[in-house]
Scaffold this motif. Structure first.
Motif, mmCIF file in Angstrom:
data_model
loop_
_atom_site.group_PDB
_atom_site.id
_atom_site.type_symbol
_atom_site.label_atom_id
_atom_site.label_comp_id
_atom_site.label_asym_id
_atom_site.label_seq_id
_atom_site.Cartn_x
_atom_site.Cartn_y
_atom_site.Cartn_z
ATOM 1 N N ALA A 26 0.833 -1.208 0.000
ATOM 2 C CA ALA A 26 0.000 0.000 0.000
ATOM 3 C C ALA A 26 0.865 1.256 0.000
ATOM 4 C CB ALA A 26 -0.920 -0.010 1.221
ATOM 5 N N THR A 34 2.333 1.654 -3.484
ATOM 6 C CA THR A 34 1.294 2.110 -4.416
ATOM 7 C C THR A 34 0.986 3.589 -4.206
ATOM 8 O OG1 THR A 34 0.312 -0.104 -4.404
ATOM 9 C CG2 THR A 34 -1.056 1.695 -5.208
ATOM 10 N N PHE A 35 0.921 4.006 -2.951
ATOM 11 C CA PHE A 35 0.647 5.415 -2.654
ATOM 12 C C PHE A 35 1.779 6.299 -3.170
ATOM 13 C CE2 PHE A 35 1.299 9.040 0.242
ATOM 14 C CZ PHE A 35 0.099 9.705 0.064
ATOM 15 N N SER A 43 1.647 6.472 -6.946
ATOM 16 C CA SER A 43 0.494 7.258 -7.406
ATOM 17 C C SER A 43 0.762 8.753 -7.286
ATOM 18 C CB SER A 43 -0.750 6.877 -6.591
ATOM 19 O OG SER A 43 -1.061 5.515 -6.747
ATOM 20 N N MET A 44 1.374 9.167 -6.167
ATOM 21 C CA MET A 44 1.684 10.577 -5.972
ATOM 22 C C MET A 44 2.661 11.085 -7.038
ATOM 23 S SD MET A 44 -0.117 11.717 -3.454
ATOM 24 C CE MET A 44 -1.383 10.657 -4.198
#
Length: 251
Positions: free
Chosen positions: A148, A151-152, A155-156
């Protein structure tokens, strides 16, 4: 007409749209994965013998990093051809951002999780701690949390790379000295990532491994405990521990 103009456009970029996912591109990715995994094995053997992790704990630690690296790498391979400009250039730009700002975001997330684990007594999310004996449940929870975080972070950074000013600047970048597609792929997917990954994987592994609280990592001396044989008389007063001998020598 459109097909002709597209072929001219991609030929000018040296690196074709499908270069990252053709046979040669997959081979470069596989080779990089093998070399990265080998570096982590080498790091384990560089650890002092008294602090070296058992193979199971080492697997629990490194598999989290492998999962996060797989997520980020897959995202980079998918994103690069969809951005305006040279896919190989976009891949190396994504990779370098992930290795700097992305790593910083993940590090902050790991520290936050460890603080929550201590504050709210949630040992399952305390990275590097799996219980005694090691529990697969703790490893799975940490894998999900690390995935997670990866992924975060990705994504940012992907959102940042979609900003028009950023695209306008980076879309014009070229690996000008390199004109051959295979050499360009080898540079951006193997040579540069290999040397950067040696540092990044080493540092990230230190984030993920267990560090006992209250034990200073600066202590580099070891006390080897020795067994002192009893005197033939059997008197217990004649037996000294290694600690007592060291204290007596320092007085």
């Amino acid at each position: 007409m459109n097909n002709t103009s597209d072929s001219i456009y991609w030929s000018e970029l040296h690196c074709s749209k499908d270069a990252l996912t053709d046979t040669y591109g997959w081979f470069m990715q596989f080779l990089l994965a093998v070399l990265a995994f080998t570096c982590l094995i080498g790091k384990r053997f560089c650890e002092p013998r008294y602090a070296r992790r058992p193979w199971l704990i080492w697997f629990y630690d490194t598999s989290k990093q492998g999962l996060g690296a797989l997520i980020i790498h897959a995202a980079n391979v998918w994103l690069s051809p969809h951005l305006t400009g040279n896919p190989c250039t976009w891949y190396i730009v994504n990779f370098m951002l992930d290795s700097t700002l992305g790593l910083l975001i993940i590090w902050a997330g790991i520290r936050w999780a460890q603080n929550c684990a201590r504050t709210y007594d949630i040992p399952l999310i305390n990275f590097g701690e799996y219980g005694k004996p090691p529990m697969c449940t703790a490893w799975l929870c940490q894998c999900v949390l690390y995935a997670a975080l990866a992924t975060f972070a990705k994504s940012m950074l992907a959102l940042v790379l979609r900003l028009p000013p950023v695209v306008a600047v980076l879309s014009t970048l070229r690996l000008s000295p390199v004109s051959d597609q295979r050499i360009e792929l080898a540079v951006v997917m193997l040579i540069i990532p290999f040397f950067v990954n040696i540092l990044i994987f080493w540092v990230t592994d230190n984030f993920l491994m267990y560090h006992p609280r209250g034990v200073s990592s600066k202590i580099k001396t070891k006390v080897r405990y020795q067994s002192i044989k009893k005197d033939k008389s059997g008197s217990e007063d004649d037996e000294q521990s290694a600690d007592e001998r060291l204290l007596g020598a320092s007085v």
